[in-house]
Design a protein around this motif. Structure first.
Motif, PDB file in Angstrom:
ATOM      1  N   GLU A   1       0.822  -1.219   0.000  1.00  0.00           N
ATOM      2  CA  GLU A   1       0.000   0.000   0.000  1.00  0.00           C
ATOM      3  C   GLU A   1       0.849   1.260   0.000  1.00  0.00           C
ATOM      4  N   ILE A   2       1.905   1.270   0.786  1.00  0.00           N
ATOM      5  CA  ILE A   2       2.698   2.489   0.972  1.00  0.00           C
ATOM      6  C   ILE A   2       3.804   2.651  -0.071  1.00  0.00           C
ATOM      7  N   LEU A   3       4.215   1.563  -0.707  1.00  0.00           N
ATOM      8  CA  LEU A   3       5.331   1.625  -1.657  1.00  0.00           C
ATOM      9  C   LEU A   3       5.121   2.634  -2.787  1.00  0.00           C
ATOM     10  N   PRO A   4       3.962   2.679  -3.451  1.00  0.00           N
ATOM     11  CA  PRO A   4       3.809   3.661  -4.529  1.00  0.00           C
ATOM     12  C   PRO A   4       4.004   5.107  -4.058  1.00  0.00           C
ATOM     13  N   GLU A   5       3.545   5.410  -2.863  1.00  0.00           N
ATOM     14  CA  GLU A   5       3.721   6.761  -2.313  1.00  0.00           C
ATOM     15  C   GLU A   5       5.206   7.045  -2.072  1.00  0.00           C
ATOM     16  N   ARG A   6       5.903   6.085  -1.492  1.00  0.00           N
ATOM     17  CA  ARG A   6       7.335   6.266  -1.232  1.00  0.00           C
ATOM     18  C   ARG A   6       8.117   6.433  -2.541  1.00  0.00           C
ATOM     19  N   LEU A   7       7.799   5.611  -3.530  1.00  0.00           N
ATOM     20  CA  LEU A   7       8.497   5.709  -4.813  1.00  0.00           C
ATOM     21  C   LEU A   7       8.176   7.020  -5.522  1.00  0.00           C
TER      22      LEU A   7
END
Length: 120
Positions: free
Chosen positions: A13-19
């Motif tokens: 869930e959080i990976l796209p935001e971090r990337l």
């Protein structure tokens, strides 16, 4: 849902935001090579991805993040070589792809909250 499954779901869930943040910060570093605040933010974000991916069981993704950390030594102190930037961006794309697998490397559905193998 067990703890490992929750960690995997949260990581995905959080990976796209971090990337997305990393992509924007790398653009800043290309234009302002001595922006130490952005360099620190990039290093922190990569370190966080490394830890989260390891906790979720994505050891290969964690190793890639570690390798990206090594590429970023000296970031903010002068120009980052474009080859290092390209290698880091390629690493992020690979981490994104690895997140669609289960921690053991099998393909899993990513469109629902239930785990189920597709294919293999």
């Amino acid at each position: 849902m067990g703890m490992t499954e929750r960690l995997v779901v949260r990581f995905r869930e959080i990976l796209p935001e971090r990337l997305g943040r990393l992509d924007a910060d790398f653009r800043v570093l290309r234009d302002r090579v001595t922006d130490s605040a952005t360099a620190v933010a990039v290093k922190r974000e990569v370190h966080t991805i490394k830890g989260e991916s390891r906790m979720a069981g994505f050891k290969t993704a964690s190793q890639i993040a570690h390798d990206i950390e090594c590429l970023l030594v000296g970031a903010g102190e002068g120009p980052l070589l474009s080859s290092r930037i390209q290698a880091a961006l390629s690493g992020f794309r690979l981490i994104e792809r690895l997140a669609t697998l289960d921690p053991l490397g099998r393909h899993w559905k990513t469109t629902s909250t239930t785990w189920g193998r597709t294919g293999r």
